[in-house]
Design an enzyme around this catalytic site. Structure first.
Site, PDB file in Angstrom:
ATOM      1  N   CYS A 143       0.832  -1.206   0.000  1.00 49.36           N
ATOM      2  CA  CYS A 143       0.000   0.000   0.000  1.00 49.36           C
ATOM      3  C   CYS A 143       0.864   1.253   0.000  1.00 49.36           C
ATOM      4  O   CYS A 143       1.293   1.723   1.058  1.00 49.36           O
ATOM      5  CB  CYS A 143      -0.923   0.005   1.224  1.00 49.36           C
ATOM      6  SG  CYS A 143      -2.002   1.442   1.269  1.00 49.36           S
ATOM      7  N   CYS A 146      -0.611   4.188   1.952  1.00 48.85           N
ATOM      8  CA  CYS A 146      -0.453   4.146   3.410  1.00 48.85           C
ATOM      9  C   CYS A 146       0.999   4.394   3.804  1.00 48.85           C
ATOM     10  O   CYS A 146       1.269   5.118   4.759  1.00 48.85           O
ATOM     11  CB  CYS A 146      -0.845   2.779   3.980  1.00 48.85           C
ATOM     12  SG  CYS A 146      -2.186   1.951   3.149  1.00 48.85           S
ATOM     13  N   ASP A 147       1.934   3.748   3.112  1.00 47.08           N
ATOM     14  CA  ASP A 147       3.317   3.703   3.599  1.00 47.08           C
ATOM     15  C   ASP A 147       4.274   4.630   2.851  1.00 47.08           C
ATOM     16  O   ASP A 147       5.400   4.856   3.328  1.00 47.08           O
ATOM     17  CB  ASP A 147       3.847   2.261   3.500  1.00 47.08           C
ATOM     18  CG  ASP A 147       3.005   1.305   4.339  1.00 47.08           C
ATOM     19  OD1 ASP A 147       2.444   1.756   5.350  1.00 47.08           O
ATOM     20  OD2 ASP A 147       2.907   0.127   3.978  1.00 47.08           O
TER      21      ASP A 147
END
Ligand code: NAP
Length: 316
Positions: A143, A146-147
């Site tokens: 992701c 997200c990261d």
């Protein structure tokens, strides 16, 4: 109602149960609830499905400036609960056909429904190489949204050559100092518009005809072991992050023997989203012939709900 559900309380018995809360399931929920059918949507993770991880969705009609995948999922959810859709957080483990009813077995108990819509979508595929599982959350990610910000000014790689790999490489280029896109062929599968953007981005460099054989690192990712499939040459590339986007695998393990699946585990349906088992329908990425787009999943969801409604009315 009572004829249908002799032994269940109303909190456990519904006209329609939808499995999965992505665009397909949420749209099915909107149509079903709005048609006056008692409808429960069961989702094991977060509402929104795969698309909730997308930083920007540019090809969902109605949003000329794009919309974040997260917001799209939340708006769909808001719209469907407005018409009475109920949602429940649990994982579906099995479905049993009990004459005219379907028993939906979950980690949080059992539910009964007259019709079930399978909209569980798919999960990102794993590479299956050494170091991958061990380093998840320590440099290995599925992701970028997200990261990605955790890798500011670092060098990362993306594995894959489809729309997801290229979209996420473009997203990562906003934070990192360099993104290598490692692809097993010499040509991308991604759409032309995305390819052109990626080729024009100076922080993105493509490594063609190459596969990742292992991910290296003790506590954190330190690099990837590469093999050039054309020349046989092996090399090591130093990176701090590895983002894996090599396609999707349908969430259908629990459906083997219940509805017809193709060799890839996708549910076989007709154009009305019927699975061949009366009263069980499928919609979105989980079914064969899906175009695997948020908008086509939503369309499938609407069709499946209309078919489920027709099925239930026909039974009454
Ligand atoms: P995809 O289109 O199936 O592409 C998967 C990519 O990974 C391909 O390039 C494939 O290589 C490569 N690959 C597969 N297995 C591999 C392995 N074991 N090792 C190395 N490489 C491997 O998957 P996706 O990019 O996740 O997209 C899935 C669906 O979502 C598609 O329909 C896509 O259009 C849609 N999507 C759309 C958008 C958008 O519209 N912006 C964004 C994301 C996803 P080959 O090319 O050699 O097969």
């Amino acid at each position: 109602m009572s004829d249908y559900y002799p032994t269940m309380t109303t909190e456990r018995a519904y006209d329609v149960i939808i499995v999965g809360g992505g665009p397909a399931g949420l749209t099915a929920g909107l149509y079903s609830a709005r048609a006056g059918l008692s409808t429960l949507l069961i989702e094991k993770g977060v509402i929104g499905g795969q698309v909730a991880n997308a930083e920007l969705v540019e090809n969902y009609p109605g949003f000329p400036d794009g919309i974040s995948g997260w917001d799209l999922g939340q708006l769909m959810h808001r719209q469907s609960i407005k018409y009475g859709l109920k949602t429940h957080n649990a994982e579906v483990k099995g479905i049993e056909v009990k004459e005219r009813l379907k028993l939906v077995k979950t980690t949080e108990g059992e539910f009964l429904a007259k019709a079930v819509i399978l909209a569980g979508g798919s999960e990102l595929a794993k590479l299956g190489v050494a170091g991958e599982e061990r380093l998840i959350g320590r440099g290995v990610s599925y992701c970028a949204t997200c990261d990605g910000p955790l890798f500011r000014d670092k060098v990362v790689c993306v594995v894959g050559g489809g729309d997801a790999a290229v979209t996420e490489a473009l997203f990562l280029s906003r934070f990192v100092s360099k993104v290598f896109v490692i692809h097993r062929r010499s040509e991308l599968r991604a759409s032309k518009i995305l390819q052109e953007r990626a080729f024009a981005e100076p922080k993105i460099e493509f490594i063609w005809n190459t596969v990742v054989q292992a991910i290296a690192g003790d506590d954190e990712v330190s690099g990837v072991e590469l093999l050039n499939v054309k020349t046989g040459e092996r090399s090591t590339l130093k990176v701090s992050g590895v983002f894996i986007y090599i396609g999707l695998r349908p969430n259908t393990n629990y459906l083997k023997g219940i509805v017809p699946l193709d060799d890839g585990g996708l549910i076989v349906t007709n154009g009305r989203m019927e699975t061949g088992v009366p009263g069980i329908f499928a919609a979105g990425d989980i079914r064969r012939d899906s175009a695997r787009q948020a908008i086509t999943a939503a369309g499938d969801g609407a069709t499946a709900a209309l078919s489920a409604e027709r099925f239930i009315r026909g039974q009454e």
